[in-house]
Design an enzyme around this catalytic site. Sequence first.
Site, PDB file in Angstrom:
ATOM      1  N   ASP A 106       0.953  -1.214  -0.057  1.00 12.23           N
ATOM      2  CA  ASP A 106      -0.032  -0.160   0.078  1.00 12.23           C
ATOM      3  C   ASP A 106       0.992   1.101  -0.087  1.00 12.23           C
ATOM      4  O   ASP A 106       1.399   1.547  -1.031  1.00 12.23           O
ATOM      5  CB  ASP A 106      -0.979   0.069   1.383  1.00 12.23           C
ATOM      6  CG  ASP A 106      -1.995   1.175   1.347  1.00 12.23           C
ATOM      7  OD1 ASP A 106      -2.092   1.588   0.556  1.00 12.23           O
ATOM      8  OD2 ASP A 106      -2.485   1.099   2.437  1.00 12.23           O
ATOM      9  N   PHE A 155      -9.882   0.621  -0.701  1.00  6.39           N
ATOM     10  CA  PHE A 155      -9.647  -0.555   0.244  1.00  6.39           C
ATOM     11  C   PHE A 155     -10.357  -1.900  -0.203  1.00  6.39           C
ATOM     12  O   PHE A 155     -11.385  -1.956  -1.014  1.00  6.39           O
ATOM     13  CB  PHE A 155     -10.392  -0.229   1.577  1.00  6.39           C
ATOM     14  CG  PHE A 155     -10.039  -1.189   2.634  1.00  6.39           C
ATOM     15  CD1 PHE A 155      -8.710  -0.850   3.406  1.00  6.39           C
ATOM     16  CD2 PHE A 155     -10.813  -2.336   3.005  1.00  6.39           C
ATOM     17  CE1 PHE A 155      -8.411  -1.831   4.389  1.00  6.39           C
ATOM     18  CE2 PHE A 155     -10.228  -3.077   4.105  1.00  6.39           C
ATOM     19  CZ  PHE A 155      -9.107  -2.922   4.735  1.00  6.39           C
ATOM     20  N   ARG A 168     -11.291 -12.684   5.014  1.00  5.67           N
ATOM     21  CA  ARG A 168     -10.319 -13.326   4.520  1.00  5.67           C
ATOM     22  C   ARG A 168     -10.328 -14.613   3.603  1.00  5.67           C
ATOM     23  O   ARG A 168      -9.735 -14.859   2.952  1.00  5.67           O
ATOM     24  CB  ARG A 168      -9.232 -13.661   5.577  1.00  5.67           C
ATOM     25  CG  ARG A 168      -8.413 -12.658   6.471  1.00  5.67           C
ATOM     26  CD  ARG A 168      -7.408 -13.151   7.254  1.00  5.67           C
ATOM     27  NE  ARG A 168      -6.912 -12.129   8.226  1.00  5.67           N
ATOM     28  CZ  ARG A 168      -6.222 -11.144   7.888  1.00  5.67           C
ATOM     29  NH1 ARG A 168      -5.782 -10.969   7.132  1.00  5.67           N
ATOM     30  NH2 ARG A 168      -5.996 -10.297   9.185  1.00  5.67           N
TER      31      ARG A 168
HETATM   32  P1  IMP Z   1       2.060  -0.482   3.672  1.00  4.03           P
HETATM   33  O1  IMP Z   1       2.702  -0.625   4.721  1.00  4.03           O
HETATM   34  O2  IMP Z   1       0.916   0.658   3.563  1.00  4.03           O
HETATM   35  O3  IMP Z   1       2.253  -1.011   2.513  1.00  4.03           O
HETATM   36  O4  IMP Z   1       0.734  -1.708   4.166  1.00  4.03           O
HETATM   37  C1  IMP Z   1       0.680  -2.881   4.108  1.00  4.03           C
HETATM   38  C2  IMP Z   1      -0.403  -3.740   4.856  1.00  4.03           C
HETATM   39  O5  IMP Z   1      -1.364  -2.999   4.988  1.00  4.03           O
HETATM   40  C3  IMP Z   1      -0.746  -4.910   4.079  1.00  4.03           C
HETATM   41  O6  IMP Z   1       0.165  -5.971   4.246  1.00  4.03           O
HETATM   42  C4  IMP Z   1      -1.966  -5.190   4.410  1.00  4.03           C
HETATM   43  O7  IMP Z   1      -2.235  -6.252   5.675  1.00  4.03           O
HETATM   44  C5  IMP Z   1      -2.725  -3.975   4.867  1.00  4.03           C
HETATM   45  N1  IMP Z   1      -3.402  -3.127   3.831  1.00  4.03           N
HETATM   46  C6  IMP Z   1      -3.177  -2.216   2.881  1.00  4.03           C
HETATM   47  N2  IMP Z   1      -4.269  -2.012   2.105  1.00  4.03           N
HETATM   48  C7  IMP Z   1      -5.082  -2.917   2.459  1.00  4.03           C
HETATM   49  C8  IMP Z   1      -6.378  -3.190   1.901  1.00  4.03           C
HETATM   50  O8  IMP Z   1      -6.855  -2.462   0.988  1.00  4.03           O
HETATM   51  N3  IMP Z   1      -7.105  -3.910   2.497  1.00  4.03           N
HETATM   52  C9  IMP Z   1      -6.827  -4.741   3.292  1.00  4.03           C
HETATM   53  N4  IMP Z   1      -5.383  -4.763   3.991  1.00  4.03           N
HETATM   54  C10 IMP Z   1      -4.779  -3.579   3.497  1.00  4.03           C
END
Ligand code: IMP
Length: 177
Positions: A106, A155, A168
């Site tokens: 993300d 999301f 999940r």
């Molecule tokens: P980052 O550190 O912002 O890259 O986020 C990574 C983590 O956020 C992922 O491994 C997911 O667990 C969670 N995440 C980010 N976006 C989503 C989404 O749209 N749905 C569900 N989980 C998300």
Amino acid sequence: MSVIKVHDKTFETFLSEETIQKRVKELAAAINNDYKSKRPLFIGVLNGAFMFAADLFKHVEVDAEICFIKLVSYHGTKSTGKVVTSIGLMEDVFGRDVILVEDIVDTGKTLHEFLPTLLHQQPASLKIAALLHKPEATIHPLAIDYLAFSIPDKFVVGYGLDYDGLGRNLKEIYQLV
Ligand code: IMP
């Protein structure tokens, strides 16, 4: 197009089971090609990547190992920014060809914070496989070697990804309406 409710929010089908499975097979084929005569160590990031990692691993035809780690960094629908390793890495990464398997990149913060820890253990090589990537949400840019889908900054739930613990088990990926 099917519409579902998870907790208080409404989601609609975004990626079908067939679309996901086809793409996962393609990634496995690329890995099979790149790791001929090697023995990669897959490290799946729990909880979100458990389904993707399992499906990907089923199609891996070179000798390979898999283990899982847990990095807790996310609650609800927004990144908290805190990364905590709650299940440590038991495998010896030194000299191994590691493929880190993530559910979704993300902001990139989770991997940005975790990769130095992994690199510190001196793997022979380190590649990243991710099911999803939201380019518009990027804060920490990072190269994803095996990416299944680039998606808009909305999301999503399903196929391992949750919204506050639920969703999940869905075979498809759903997007917030
Ligand atoms: P980052 O550190 O912002 O890259 O986020 C990574 C983590 O956020 C992922 O491994 C997911 O667990 C969670 N995440 C980010 N976006 C989503 C989404 O749209 N749905 C569900 N989980 C998300």
